[in-house]
Design an enzyme around this catalytic site. Structure first.
Site, PDB file in Angstrom:
ATOM      1  N   LYS A  42       8.460  -1.153  -4.143  1.00 11.08           N
ATOM      2  CA  LYS A  42       7.647  -2.342  -3.867  1.00 11.08           C
ATOM      3  C   LYS A  42       6.887  -2.903  -5.077  1.00 11.08           C
ATOM      4  CE  LYS A  42       8.628  -3.435  -0.605  1.00 11.08           C
ATOM      5  NZ  LYS A  42      10.057  -3.869  -0.448  1.00 11.08           N
ATOM      6  N   HIS A 103      14.387   4.298  -8.088  1.00 13.13           N
ATOM      7  CA  HIS A 103      12.962   4.537  -7.798  1.00 13.13           C
ATOM      8  C   HIS A 103      12.578   5.962  -8.195  1.00 13.13           C
ATOM      9  CE1 HIS A 103      12.445   0.773  -5.815  1.00 13.13           C
ATOM     10  NE2 HIS A 103      13.009   1.079  -4.679  1.00 13.13           N
ATOM     11  N   SER A 133       2.435  -3.408   0.606  1.00 12.12           N
ATOM     12  CA  SER A 133       3.820  -3.875   0.645  1.00 12.12           C
ATOM     13  C   SER A 133       4.746  -2.795   1.209  1.00 12.12           C
ATOM     14  CB  SER A 133       4.250  -4.277  -0.766  1.00 12.12           C
ATOM     15  OG  SER A 133       5.563  -4.758  -0.778  1.00 12.12           O
TER      16      SER A 133
END
Ligand code: A3P
Length: 290
Positions: A42, A103, A133
């Site tokens: 995010k 990620h 988020s």
């Protein structure tokens, strides 16, 4: 339907499909020309992916949009059943130089990226907007673990219990390694404040030289409002069964400071106290308001 449970790899909670395929991810050998876009979830991954893709295609959206984002910029560790594509299967079909997204925290990035001195763009977003988020994303993305109520979710974030682990460790480790590893460390808030300047920085890091007009064109194509209308940026190839858009759009708000609509004063105080402790050993210039 999916809601994958978490399994820890080297202490980091990852979705079970990533953990099941971990040996293949860890063994991945990139080409020295490959570029990695690394983020905690995010932080603006999709935004920077679009920018990089357009930069590499001289601002030509037609070329850059020929395939959905994750076909062009595969997600290294993702390995889930169809229709979510497996990152490595795409990567293996592509010729270098490739742009790869991850990620993974620094210590889980396959070592070949560092041995081959690959370029790495890291994007960081302030903690409060990141957790807000992520909360919305975990509600709409039916493959992420069930987020539960907001207050409990906030605690899970502070405790590093969400998929891909601790935001604090993630942003800190890349920050500490950025000079030694030649990582371009970007901030979401800087991109919001002055996208032209930041797109230019990315261009320079990639050793490209595009005119100011092309940069402005790329800035327009990657504004929140334009990307909101772009099916690729919204992962329209991922069905509603997985991305439940009745809960939230992928391109949700795109703002700095939306956290103020979610944190109660008590939660804010607790979060700030904990933040000071967790971040006391580094001074990363995050901004939570612009
Ligand atoms: P919000 O949920 O706060 O709206 P990621 O791609 O890493 O999953 O990050 C998604 C977040 O980045 C979402 O934040 C999304 O709206 C925001 N985002 C994506 N493209 C953007 C853009 N062009 N400008 C601003 N924010 C953008």
């Amino acid at each position: 339907l999916y809601r994958f449970p978490l399994i820890k790899i080297k202490g980091i909670p990852l979705m079970c499909h990533i953990a099941d395929n971990w040996n293949s991810v860890w063994a991945f050998r990139p080409d020295p020309l490959d570029l990695l876009i690394a983020t905690y979830p995010k932080a603006g991954t999709t935004w920077v992916q679009e920018i990089v893709d357009l930069l590499l295609h001289n601002g030509d959206a037609e070329v850059a949009r020929r395939a959905p984002t994750h076909h062009r910029i595969p997600f290294l560790e993702i390995h889930s059943p169809p229709p979510i594509p497996s990152g490595l299967s795409f990567i293996e079909k592509m010729d270098p130089p490739r742009v790869i997204k991850t990620h993974l925290p620094f210590q889980l990035v396959p070592e070949g990226f560092w041995e081959n001195k690959c370029k790495v763009i890291y994007v960081a977003r302030n903690a409060k907007d990141s957790v807000v988020s992520y909360f919305h994303f975990d509600q709409m993305n039916q493959t992420q673990p069930e987020p539960g109520p907001w207050d409990g979710y906030l605690h899970k974030f502070m405790n590093g219990e969400l998929p891909w682990g601790s935001w604090y460790d993630h942003v800190k480790r890349y920050w500490l390694e950025r000079e030694k590893r030649n990582i371009l460390y970007l901030f979401y808030e800087d991109l919001k404040e002055n996208p032209h300047r930041e797109v230019k920085r990315i261009m320079q890091y990639l050793d490209l030289s595009l005119s100011d007009d092309v940069i402005s064109h790329i800035v327009r194509l990657t504004s929140f409002n334009t990307m909101k209308e772009n099916p690729m940026a919204n992962y329209s190839c991922i069905p509603d069964q997985i991305f439940d858009r009745s809960i939230s759009n992928f391109m949700r708000k795109g703002l700095v400071g939306d956290w103020t609509n979610h944190f109660s004063p008590a939660q804010n105080q607790l979060f700030d106290e904990d933040y000071k402790k967790q971040m006391k050993d580094v001074n990363i210039p995050f901004r939570t308001n612009i």
